[in-house]
Write a protein that holds these residues in place. Structure first.
Motif, PDB file in Angstrom:
ATOM      1  N   PRO A 135       0.817  -1.234   0.000  1.00  0.00           N
ATOM      2  CA  PRO A 135       0.000   0.000   0.000  1.00  0.00           C
ATOM      3  C   PRO A 135       0.841   1.271   0.000  1.00  0.00           C
ATOM      4  CG  PRO A 135      -0.819  -1.598   1.603  1.00  0.00           C
ATOM      5  CD  PRO A 135       0.497  -2.109   1.124  1.00  0.00           C
ATOM      6  N   GLU A 136       1.943   1.283   0.724  1.00  0.00           N
ATOM      7  CA  GLU A 136       2.777   2.486   0.794  1.00  0.00           C
ATOM      8  C   GLU A 136       3.388   2.807  -0.571  1.00  0.00           C
ATOM      9  OE1 GLU A 136       5.673   1.861   3.796  1.00  0.00           O
ATOM     10  OE2 GLU A 136       4.212   1.804   5.448  1.00  0.00           O
ATOM     11  N   PHE A 137       3.831   1.784  -1.258  1.00  0.00           N
ATOM     12  CA  PHE A 137       4.409   2.019  -2.574  1.00  0.00           C
ATOM     13  C   PHE A 137       3.328   2.429  -3.576  1.00  0.00           C
ATOM     14  CE2 PHE A 137       6.062   0.631  -6.721  1.00  0.00           C
ATOM     15  CZ  PHE A 137       7.238   1.367  -6.746  1.00  0.00           C
ATOM     16  N   LYS A 138       2.136   1.868  -3.428  1.00  0.00           N
ATOM     17  CA  LYS A 138       1.033   2.254  -4.311  1.00  0.00           C
ATOM     18  C   LYS A 138       0.702   3.739  -4.138  1.00  0.00           C
ATOM     19  CE  LYS A 138      -3.603   0.880  -5.727  1.00  0.00           C
ATOM     20  NZ  LYS A 138      -4.119   2.253  -5.741  1.00  0.00           N
ATOM     21  N   ALA A 139       0.739   4.201  -2.891  1.00  0.00           N
ATOM     22  CA  ALA A 139       0.506   5.617  -2.637  1.00  0.00           C
ATOM     23  C   ALA A 139       1.597   6.471  -3.278  1.00  0.00           C
ATOM     24  CB  ALA A 139       0.446   5.863  -1.128  1.00  0.00           C
ATOM     25  N   LEU A 140       2.830   5.970  -3.257  1.00  0.00           N
ATOM     26  CA  LEU A 140       3.924   6.686  -3.893  1.00  0.00           C
ATOM     27  C   LEU A 140       3.708   6.791  -5.398  1.00  0.00           C
ATOM     28  CD1 LEU A 140       6.778   7.964  -3.618  1.00  0.00           C
ATOM     29  CD2 LEU A 140       7.706   5.678  -3.944  1.00  0.00           C
ATOM     30  N   LEU A 141       3.212   5.701  -6.007  1.00  0.00           N
ATOM     31  CA  LEU A 141       2.911   5.740  -7.435  1.00  0.00           C
ATOM     32  C   LEU A 141       1.784   6.725  -7.742  1.00  0.00           C
ATOM     33  CD1 LEU A 141       3.124   1.968  -8.500  1.00  0.00           C
ATOM     34  CD2 LEU A 141       4.735   3.793  -9.030  1.00  0.00           C
ATOM     35  N   ASP A 142       0.789   6.789  -6.848  1.00  0.00           N
ATOM     36  CA  ASP A 142      -0.304   7.745  -7.042  1.00  0.00           C
ATOM     37  C   ASP A 142       0.237   9.173  -7.054  1.00  0.00           C
ATOM     38  OD1 ASP A 142      -2.074   5.656  -7.123  1.00  0.00           O
ATOM     39  OD2 ASP A 142      -2.625   5.785  -5.011  1.00  0.00           O
ATOM     40  N   ALA A 143       1.166   9.456  -6.142  1.00  0.00           N
ATOM     41  CA  ALA A 143       1.757  10.795  -6.084  1.00  0.00           C
ATOM     42  C   ALA A 143       2.601  11.066  -7.316  1.00  0.00           C
ATOM     43  CB  ALA A 143       2.600  10.930  -4.809  1.00  0.00           C
TER      44      ALA A 143
END
Length: 281
Positions: free
Chosen positions: A146-154
């Protein structure tokens, strides 16, 4: 026996490594006879089946799989690591290389490296590449981050490149193919001729071994026949001496008596037996 069983049996033979199998022909036969899934399973285990893919065969295999709609099988060459290595190629455009490297890091579950890579190369990332990265994260069951997915969203919100990465990459691939194909075919032609020479040399060496073994067998057979003949001749030449020796070794035993029983001696008519009396105390 199907082709896969033949490959296993051939691999177990003593001289299986004398000349490597010609991979390009076998790949085509595997695809035709066993199907893409079984073919890929065999090709991913070269130590068991003895098929080591060269550059020409790899390109041919990918071409066959992709043009026949076998995308899943085409992506089974440890794709993440392949994309990372491809991104390090000096002949590849830097921006294309960076986007390919990002996909490779995601597919290899190298999230820490991918996070650092995004921070250093945000301006070089294409929007559709980041979106593809998001889809990959969602499809990785049990390995989602989830943390990396949020980074991709940003990162997606900051992407300045909205051109189609697929179209750009497709043009570059076709351009590279047109210049690389003649060289690849020329290298394959040289490697095939070298393989033919090695194969013929191995066949000649094996024939020499077989001929030598046959000569040895013939000599041993001739010597065995001569020895048997010598024994026969020796026996007949020395037959009289042998008979004498056998006669000398014979043991003669006295014959058993099978005649009539002898009559007992006649009793003396005048013989008077002694009188036996009981003694008195």
């Amino acid at each position: 026996m199907d082709l896969v069983d033949k490959l296993v049996k051939l691999r177990k033979q003593k001289h299986s490594t004398s000349v490597p199998l010609l991979p390009n022909i076998l790949v085509k036969q595997l695809l035709d006879l066993s199907g893409p899934q079984d073919a890929v399973a065999v090709l991913r285990n070269p130590l068991q089946y003895g098929i080591f893919i060269d550059q020409f065969t790899g390109c041919h295999l990918m071409d066959l799989l992709l043009h026949n709609g076998n995308i899943k099988e085409a992506a089974q060459k440890v794709l993440g690591e392949t994309l990372i290595k491809l991104g390090l190629s000096p002949s590849l455009d830097k921006e294309l290389a960076k986007n390919i490297t990002l996909l490779g890091l995601i597919m290899s579950d190298s999230y820490a490296e991918a996070e650092q890579f995004i921070a250093q190369n945000e301006q070089s990332l294409y929007k559709d590449v980041v979106q593809l990265g998001q889809k990959l994260i969602e499809s990785l069951e049990g390995r989602s981050n989830p943390e990396f997915k949020a980074l991709l969203d940003a990162a997606l919100a900051k992407c300045a490149k909205s051109d189609s990465f697929d179209e750009i990459l497709d043009k570059r691939v076709k351009l590279s193919a047109s210049s690389f194909e003649p060289q690849l075919i020329s290298e394959y032609d040289k490697s095939f001729k070298a393989w033919q020479a090695n194969f013929q040399r191995a066949v000649d060496d094996q024939m020499k071994v077989l001929e030598t073994n046959q000569r040895i067998e013939n000599i041993e057979s001739t010597l065995s026949a001569m020895e048997a003949r010598r024994q026969n001749l020796w026996f007949f030449e020395n037959k009289e001496d042998i008979d004498i020796q056998i006669f000398k070794k014979k043991v003669f035993y006295p014959k058993r008596w099978f005649g009539k029983k002898k009559k007992p001696k006649a009793v003396d008519a005048f013989y008077v037996p002694p009188t036996i009396t009981r003694g008195h105390n």
